[in-house]
Motif scaffolding. Structure first.
Motif, PDB file in Angstrom:
ATOM      1  N   SER A 186      20.025 -35.143 -22.397  1.00 43.51           N
ATOM      2  CA  SER A 186      19.063 -34.043 -22.328  1.00 43.51           C
ATOM      3  C   SER A 186      19.184 -33.137 -23.547  1.00 43.51           C
ATOM      4  O   SER A 186      20.150 -33.201 -24.318  1.00 43.51           O
ATOM      5  CB  SER A 186      19.286 -33.220 -21.057  1.00 43.51           C
ATOM      6  N   GLU A 187      18.202 -32.246 -23.695  1.00 38.23           N
ATOM      7  CA  GLU A 187      18.256 -31.275 -24.773  1.00 38.23           C
ATOM      8  C   GLU A 187      19.462 -30.356 -24.611  1.00 38.23           C
ATOM      9  O   GLU A 187      20.092 -29.958 -25.602  1.00 38.23           O
ATOM     10  CB  GLU A 187      16.970 -30.447 -24.814  1.00 38.23           C
ATOM     11  N   ALA A 188      19.784 -30.006 -23.373  1.00 40.36           N
ATOM     12  CA  ALA A 188      20.936 -29.141 -23.133  1.00 40.36           C
ATOM     13  C   ALA A 188      22.241 -29.825 -23.545  1.00 40.36           C
ATOM     14  O   ALA A 188      23.133 -29.189 -24.102  1.00 40.36           O
ATOM     15  CB  ALA A 188      20.992 -28.741 -21.666  1.00 40.36           C
ATOM     16  N   PHE A 232      26.257 -29.041 -15.079  1.00 39.60           N
ATOM     17  CA  PHE A 232      26.476 -29.770 -16.319  1.00 39.60           C
ATOM     18  C   PHE A 232      25.144 -30.304 -16.832  1.00 39.60           C
ATOM     19  O   PHE A 232      24.283 -30.715 -16.048  1.00 39.60           O
ATOM     20  CB  PHE A 232      27.425 -30.951 -16.092  1.00 39.60           C
ATOM     21  N   PRO A 233      24.925 -30.309 -18.140  1.00 42.56           N
ATOM     22  CA  PRO A 233      23.673 -30.853 -18.671  1.00 42.56           C
ATOM     23  C   PRO A 233      23.564 -32.350 -18.390  1.00 42.56           C
ATOM     24  O   PRO A 233      24.565 -33.081 -18.413  1.00 42.56           O
ATOM     25  CB  PRO A 233      23.769 -30.570 -20.167  1.00 42.56           C
ATOM     26  N   GLU A 234      22.351 -32.788 -18.120  1.00 44.99           N
ATOM     27  CA  GLU A 234      22.113 -34.215 -17.903  1.00 44.99           C
ATOM     28  C   GLU A 234      22.399 -34.986 -19.186  1.00 44.99           C
ATOM     29  O   GLU A 234      22.014 -34.554 -20.282  1.00 44.99           O
ATOM     30  CB  GLU A 234      20.662 -34.450 -17.485  1.00 44.99           C
ATOM     31  N   GLU A 273      31.726 -37.421 -16.768  1.00 40.74           N
ATOM     32  CA  GLU A 273      30.782 -37.870 -17.790  1.00 40.74           C
ATOM     33  C   GLU A 273      30.607 -36.825 -18.873  1.00 40.74           C
ATOM     34  O   GLU A 273      30.538 -37.142 -20.070  1.00 40.74           O
ATOM     35  CB  GLU A 273      29.443 -38.207 -17.134  1.00 40.74           C
ATOM     36  N   PHE A 274      30.535 -35.549 -18.469  1.00 41.13           N
ATOM     37  CA  PHE A 274      30.368 -34.490 -19.464  1.00 41.13           C
ATOM     38  C   PHE A 274      31.576 -34.427 -20.393  1.00 41.13           C
ATOM     39  O   PHE A 274      31.423 -34.447 -21.630  1.00 41.13           O
ATOM     40  CB  PHE A 274      30.171 -33.139 -18.770  1.00 41.13           C
ATOM     41  N   ALA A 305      22.415 -29.729 -27.254  1.00 47.69           N
ATOM     42  CA  ALA A 305      22.767 -28.390 -27.724  1.00 47.69           C
ATOM     43  C   ALA A 305      24.273 -28.160 -27.635  1.00 47.69           C
ATOM     44  O   ALA A 305      24.868 -27.508 -28.502  1.00 47.69           O
ATOM     45  CB  ALA A 305      22.010 -27.340 -26.924  1.00 47.69           C
ATOM     46  N   GLU A 306      24.897 -28.693 -26.580  1.00 53.37           N
ATOM     47  CA  GLU A 306      26.349 -28.536 -26.435  1.00 53.37           C
ATOM     48  C   GLU A 306      27.075 -29.269 -27.554  1.00 53.37           C
ATOM     49  O   GLU A 306      28.062 -28.766 -28.120  1.00 53.37           O
ATOM     50  CB  GLU A 306      26.787 -29.059 -25.074  1.00 53.37           C
ATOM     51  N   LEU A 307      26.590 -30.458 -27.905  1.00 57.47           N
ATOM     52  CA  LEU A 307      27.218 -31.196 -29.000  1.00 57.47           C
ATOM     53  C   LEU A 307      26.948 -30.517 -30.341  1.00 57.47           C
ATOM     54  O   LEU A 307      27.796 -30.573 -31.243  1.00 57.47           O
ATOM     55  CB  LEU A 307      26.719 -32.638 -29.005  1.00 57.47           C
TER      56      LEU A 307
END
Length: 319
Positions: free
Chosen positions: A46-48, A41-43, A91-92, A51-53
């Motif tokens: 973070s940028e990742a 899962f992205p921190e 959290e994700f 990007a998911e949002l």
């Protein structure tokens, strides 16, 4: 979700199909699936994660207010790394859910036609899956007013294994919340019988060797689809299959009797990936399907041949 990176979300085959169904008057559920079973899962922050949002911000305008239900997450406790099925998973998905909630509030208003559910929990009949992360999942569902409830996927080895799902979720939801059953089946029961020997009567009638295994008959049907009556004869010749002939009715009775079921859906047609690498260890999803386009010849009208479940499926629409 990654599939929309290179296409206008409204033109993605899945989204376009569900929007077309909505325009034709069907009720619709869209699941937002985040495949993290091969990556962490992205921190947070973070940028990742951003990007998911950003992906969400591309998808949500195409569907919000147009589909009846958005399910946030498909099978989070499967589509994640086993080591991360803890607070990181929570959290994700909580971040994603709040983002969807905020978008709906800003762009769709108080009377938005789209309701939100968290989805979906698997194998709650196994104590090992009733983890602290699952508890936190249900706490978030209960304590977030904008969430209408939770989805479950009772893919089970026996009809009796479904009750632990509802017994787990119902006490953990607030009054008035409802649940979805967006998938359910006996796939793990079917799998136990893939190496059984075909019935003597079927083997004799259709020219199979007496020691032919169930999976070998299925492979033969995939290689050269049976006529509709032969596929039906194969299924009904299996005592273990017919012992579950009332499965759909039993399951729907269980879910409806709670008074809290919003929607249940069932696997409608076989898909190509159900037919690849057939063998004794293959997960036999194709036994579940209402229609059997890959193991039985289509009718002259072009309609796919029914599997075993069509009559039960039809009857349940009128109950």
């Amino acid at each position: 979700m990654p599939e929309v990176d290179d296409v206008d979300p409204a033109e993605h085959v899945g989204i376009a199909g569900i929007l077309d169904a909505a325009r034709r008057g069907y009720h619709t559920i869209l699941t937002l699936k985040f495949p993290y079973n091969n990556a962490s899962f992205p921190e947070p922050g973070s940028e990742a994660a951003a990007a998911e949002l950003d992906r969400l911000d591309r998808v949500l305008p195409a569907v919000m207010g147009r589909v009846d239900i958005i399910m946030i997450g498909n099978e989070p406790f499967i589509e994640s790394l086993p080591a991360e099925r803890d607070h990181r998973l929570n959290e994700f998905y909580e971040t994603v859910a709040r983002h969807v909630i905020d978008h709906r509030a800003e762009h769709c208003g108080e009377n938005c036609a789209t309701t939100l559910y968290m989805g979906a929990l698997n194998r709650l009949d196994l104590e090992d899956n009733r983890t602290p992360a699952a508890e936190r999942w249900m706490t978030f569902v209960r304590e977030t007013p904008e969430i209408e409830g939770v989805s479950i996927h009772p893919h089970i080895p026996g009809s009796e294994n479904a009750r632990p799902f509802v017994d787990y979720i119902l006490p953990r939801m607030r009054a008035g919340q409802t649940f979805l059953v967006t998938e359910f089946s006996l796939v793990w029961y079917w799998k136990q019988h893939m190496s059984d020997t075909v019935s003597a009567g079927f083997a004799s009638t259709y020219g199979f060797a007496p020691d032919t295994k169930i999976w070998e008959v299925v492979q033969a049907a995939i290689d050269d689809p049976f006529r509709e009556h032969q596929w039906h004869d194969f299924l009904t010749s299996c005592d273990w299959f017919m012992q579950q002939s009332g499965f759909l009715q039993e399951q729907m009775r269980l879910y409806r009797d709670t008074g809290r079921l919003a929607v249940a859906t069932y696997g409608f047609r076989q898909q190509e990936d159900m037919t690849t690498n057939m063998g004794p260890d293959k997960d036999p999803w194709l036994f579940n399907s209402v229609f059997a386009p890959y193991t039985a010849q289509s009718r002259d009208s072009g309609m796919a041949a029914p599997g075993y479940w069509l009559d039960a499926f039809r009857s349940l629409q009128n109950v």
